[in-house]
Design an enzyme around this catalytic site. Structure first.
Site, PDB file in Angstrom:
ATOM      1  N   LYS A  30      46.319  33.458  39.273  1.00 55.02           N
ATOM      2  CA  LYS A  30      45.011  32.805  39.349  1.00 55.02           C
ATOM      3  C   LYS A  30      44.306  32.773  37.993  1.00 55.02           C
ATOM      4  O   LYS A  30      43.633  31.795  37.671  1.00 55.02           O
ATOM      5  CB  LYS A  30      44.122  33.489  40.384  1.00 55.02           C
ATOM      6  CG  LYS A  30      43.654  34.895  40.014  1.00 55.02           C
ATOM      7  CD  LYS A  30      42.758  35.476  41.079  1.00 55.02           C
ATOM      8  CE  LYS A  30      42.319  36.888  40.724  1.00 55.02           C
ATOM      9  NZ  LYS A  30      41.473  36.961  39.538  1.00 55.02           N
ATOM     10  N   THR A  31      44.473  33.832  37.182  1.00 57.41           N
ATOM     11  CA  THR A  31      43.797  33.854  35.878  1.00 57.41           C
ATOM     12  C   THR A  31      44.351  32.758  34.977  1.00 57.41           C
ATOM     13  O   THR A  31      43.608  32.129  34.221  1.00 57.41           O
ATOM     14  CB  THR A  31      43.950  35.240  35.211  1.00 57.41           C
ATOM     15  OG1 THR A  31      43.497  36.249  36.121  1.00 57.41           O
ATOM     16  CG2 THR A  31      43.131  35.319  33.933  1.00 57.41           C
ATOM     17  N   ASP A 216      35.511  33.220  39.598  1.00 53.92           N
ATOM     18  CA  ASP A 216      36.672  34.058  39.899  1.00 53.92           C
ATOM     19  C   ASP A 216      36.318  35.030  41.024  1.00 53.92           C
ATOM     20  O   ASP A 216      35.154  35.389  41.194  1.00 53.92           O
ATOM     21  CB  ASP A 216      37.061  34.819  38.627  1.00 53.92           C
ATOM     22  CG  ASP A 216      38.363  35.585  38.785  1.00 53.92           C
ATOM     23  OD1 ASP A 216      39.175  35.207  39.649  1.00 53.92           O
ATOM     24  OD2 ASP A 216      38.564  36.557  38.039  1.00 53.92           O
ATOM     25  N   GLU A 217      37.313  35.490  41.763  1.00 47.83           N
ATOM     26  CA  GLU A 217      37.132  36.482  42.843  1.00 47.83           C
ATOM     27  C   GLU A 217      36.008  36.060  43.790  1.00 47.83           C
ATOM     28  O   GLU A 217      35.126  36.853  44.153  1.00 47.83           O
ATOM     29  CB  GLU A 217      36.836  37.874  42.248  1.00 47.83           C
ATOM     30  CG  GLU A 217      37.880  38.398  41.293  1.00 47.83           C
ATOM     31  CD  GLU A 217      39.176  38.838  41.990  1.00 47.83           C
ATOM     32  OE1 GLU A 217      39.300  38.608  43.201  1.00 47.83           O
ATOM     33  OE2 GLU A 217      40.050  39.385  41.325  1.00 47.83           O
ATOM     34  N   GLN A 247      41.899  39.738  50.159  1.00 48.84           N
ATOM     35  CA  GLN A 247      41.608  40.818  49.212  1.00 48.84           C
ATOM     36  C   GLN A 247      40.111  41.103  49.119  1.00 48.84           C
ATOM     37  O   GLN A 247      39.634  41.663  48.136  1.00 48.84           O
ATOM     38  CB  GLN A 247      42.156  40.471  47.824  1.00 48.84           C
ATOM     39  CG  GLN A 247      43.672  40.405  47.783  1.00 48.84           C
ATOM     40  CD  GLN A 247      44.206  40.274  46.374  1.00 48.84           C
ATOM     41  OE1 GLN A 247      44.232  41.225  45.597  1.00 48.84           O
ATOM     42  NE2 GLN A 247      44.631  39.066  46.022  1.00 48.84           N
ATOM     43  N   ARG A 606      50.163  45.818  45.119  1.00 42.36           N
ATOM     44  CA  ARG A 606      50.137  46.326  43.736  1.00 42.36           C
ATOM     45  C   ARG A 606      51.561  46.618  43.260  1.00 42.36           C
ATOM     46  O   ARG A 606      51.801  46.740  42.049  1.00 42.36           O
ATOM     47  CB  ARG A 606      49.336  47.632  43.616  1.00 42.36           C
ATOM     48  CG  ARG A 606      47.863  47.587  43.982  1.00 42.36           C
ATOM     49  CD  ARG A 606      47.114  46.441  43.380  1.00 42.36           C
ATOM     50  NE  ARG A 606      47.060  45.317  44.299  1.00 42.36           N
ATOM     51  CZ  ARG A 606      46.757  44.075  43.932  1.00 42.36           C
ATOM     52  NH1 ARG A 606      46.511  43.789  42.681  1.00 42.36           N
ATOM     53  NH2 ARG A 606      46.720  43.096  44.818  1.00 42.36           N
TER      54      ARG A 606
END
Length: 672
Positions: A30-31, A216-217, A247, A606
């Protein structure tokens, strides 16, 4: 610029025809989408960098975004680009528009401790309240602010006597902040929203300033953050938000994953692009994550997939008790490091609560395994350091109202909130600092002679200290200042034991030595360097520490599941997979299992190569050994992908003996 992207990422970057939701699964890049899109908007779409704003939630995420955009867009092209946290953007708006909001320039920003201190003073003034009640009131006020509920509305919404009390404190707290020319952390979003909503000319100015916005997020936004975005983009609807409802793990601090639904309702033309290819984990790890999270309801369905291969089975390890659990994890890390030549930093141990790290630390220390606990207390965030730094800030800048408020009653000088409120109102009327207001004759019309005498004593004493710093050895002058306020006695009165007080006082002397070293280094470079320069460097040091690159030393990583979000590790252990731990008992009681499941999902995703989950059959609580039930989340994982260990009810003594022997052998191999 676009060649490194997959088809879905490519589509997300190139779409600029209206509002866009990028539903980005864990590890799906996503970044890269956000940073590439910023460059695409500037280079290919002709939007000036100064007209683009990208917001996220942490300084670390904002720094990473800036660095990656900086590799794609340089020089004049990048000038004026805004990449910041939500709160930094809010602070910028307040600074530009402070007059409209009724604040003086140079307003103070209250941190969590400043806020708690003011609420404590207000509650001790009119109510007898313990630390737990004060913390509850602080949390409730924060929630009201995030939901854009003003003090008068809070009074009307109060459901019982406790909430009515909190609403009364909220009203007083808000009034005092304004009198102090101060804002708190929640105000950094609340005030800009109120400003843009109530002042059309200000709204137009900021909508002309921002032509395209990226968030973002997005699943972590609260009500006020969502409204801030909505107001800023206005009729243009030039917006890209990136988020993952699976998330969303911050409901306890106001996050509303349902903002993803609201987005579709407010923007009917919303386009949705799903990023489902994961570049991090093996197929088995992703299948476990997908199967677990499928038990939560979804508005937008997505399924993570990977080209990383099947990978090892997920190990579920049953342990006799928490001591055996910690020993098992540490012994495995030692074994795998030697056998497979892995690094310590390749291993992360994740847990639901910080208290679970205690036994791990003991075992790691016993076998000399280096480790790092994320989220430790910064030196500069300690109460005693903040106290003395408040005095130092006031020495170099008597206009610093926040520093004045921090130190005026530390140690106690019997200058209460009502006195400070009147002083603050007078200072606001005169457009001067609180410190300078203490010396003005006009103050006599607002305060009693006794109140004025206490304020002027403090003012006169600090003026003398400032003079000594200028004319004599500044370090000796500051040491004398600390002795003048008898800070050591204050610490003994307000610490849990003499040993704690001595340790805290030792921190103060460490700070003073650090200041001396800083001044010496500055003087070596510049003969004209002053104590003001040294203190300014010290004030910035904590910020600089926060901005350092990630610690890359070879240490096992210990952290909560909340802290692990956004990170990845080759080998992950999730410990304490038990009912009442994960899911947490409070969440079970509150019927909030879905967020706990998302937390487990975050932990699973993770892991890059291997994942192990452990649970204890018994765990000590309040001195009593209690039987534990394995987490319901283990039953929701695909059985065929799991490898269970230690399921037998009675421990094998011979096996335990072999385990201890193996640990001793490893210890000797690593140098004893």
């Amino acid at each position: 610029m676009l060649s490194r992207l997959n088809d879905r990422q490519h589509e997300a970057v190139k779409y600029i025809g209206g509002p866009l939701l990028v539903l980005a699964g864990a590890g799906s890049g996503k970044t890269s989408v956000i940073t590439t899109k910023i460059a695409y908007l500037i280079k290919e779409c002709g939007i000036k960098a100064a007209k683009i704003a990208a917001v996220t939630f942490t300084n670390k995420a904002a720094r990473e975004m800036k660095e990656r955009v900086g590799n794609l867009v340089q020089g004049k092209e990048a000038r004026g680009l805004t990449i910041s946290t939500f709160h930094n953007l809010g602070l910028t708006i307040i600074r530009k528009e402070h007059r409209v909001l009724g604040y003086k320039a140079g307003f103070s920003l209250f941190d969590d401790q400043d806020t708690k201190s003011l609420i404590k003073d207000l509650m001790h003034k009119d109510f007898q309240a313990d630390a737990e009640v004060i913390g509850w009131v602080q949390h409730l006020i924060s929630g009201w602010k995030n939901d854009l509920i003003e003090p008068e509305q809070a009074m009307g919404l109060a459901q019982d006597d406790k909430e009515t009390l909190a609403a009364v404190v909220y009203r007083e707290y808000d009034r005092h902040l304004q009198a102090y020319n101060a804002v708190d952390f929640d105000d950094l979003i609340r005030l800009p929203v109120r400003l843009l909503r109530d002042h059309p000319e200000v709204l137009e100015r900021w909508q002309n300033r921002i032509h395209y916005m990226l968030v973002d997020e997005y699943q972590d936004t609260n009500i006020s953050q969502y409204l801030l975005v909505k107001l800023l983009i206005g009729h243009r609807s030039n917006l890209t938000v990136v988020g993952d409802d699976d998330q969303s793990i911050y409901a306890w601090r106001g996050a509303r994953p349902e903002n993803l639904i609201t987005l579709g309702q407010d923007f009917p033309s919303l386009k949705i692009v799903k990023l489902e290819q994961n570049y991090r984990s093996t197929e088995l790890i992703l299948r476990a994550a997908n199967t677990l999270i499928a038990n939560n309801p979804h508005v937008y369905e997505k399924t993570l997939w990977s080209e990383m291969g099947g990978g090892d089975k997920i190990r579920v390890v049953s342990c006799r008790n928490e001591d055996a659990e910690a020993e098992r994890v540490v012994s495995e890390i030692l074994t795998r490091r030697i056998k497979d030549n892995d690094k310590y930093k390749d291993f992360a141990v994740l847990y639901r609560g910080n208290h679970q790290a205690r036994l791990l630390e003991i075992k790691l220390q016993a076998f000399q395994v280096p480790y790092k606990i994320s989220g430790g207390t910064s030196f500069f965030s300690r109460h005693e350091i903040k106290d003395i730094m408040g005095y130092l800030r006031l020495l170099v800048n008597p206009e610093d109202d926040n520093a004045f408020l921090r130190v005026i009653n530390m140690p106690r000088r019997e200058i209460g909130p009502s006195t400070l409120e009147k002083l603050g109102n007078y200072a606001n009327q005169r457009h001067i600092s609180l410190f300078n207001a203490c010396a003005e004759l006009g103050l006599e019309q607002h305060l009693s002679e006794k109140q004025i005498d206490k304020l002027r004593r403090f003012n006169h004493w600090l003026q003398q200290t400032i003079q000594r710093c200028t004319q004599e050895d500044p370090i000796l002058a500051i040491r004398q200042m600390i002795q003048d306020i008898d800070y050591e006695a204050w610490l003994h009165q307000n610490s849990s034991s003499p040993q704690v007080a001595e340790k805290r006082m030792g921190n103060v002397w460490i700070l003073l030595e650090s200041l001396r070293d800083t001044l010496t280094r500055l003087e070596e470079d510049d003969d004209s360097a002053t104590i003001e320069d040294a203190i300014a460097r010290l004030v910035l040091r904590d910020m600089l520490e926060q901005q350092e690159k990630e610690d890359d030393s070879d240490r096992v990583q210990l952290m909560t599941l909340h802290s692990a979000k956004g990170l990845e590790f080759p080998h992950v252990y999730i410990i304490g997979m038990e009912e009442d731990l994960l899911p947490h008992r409070n969440s079970v009681d509150e019927g909030n299992i879905e967020e706990e499941r998302r937390l487990a999902y975050v932990g699973i995703t993770r892991a890059r190569k291997t994942l192990a989950m452990t649970f204890a059959s018994q765990r000590k609580q309040f001195g009593e050994m209690l039987n534990c039930t394995p987490s319901r989340f283990l039953d929701e994982l695909p059985e065929a992908d799991l490898e269970w260990e230690g399921r037998e009810t009675q421990p094998d003594e011979a096996k335990r003996a072999r385990g201890h022997a193996a640990l001793e052998s490893l210890k000797k191999m690593l140098g004893g």
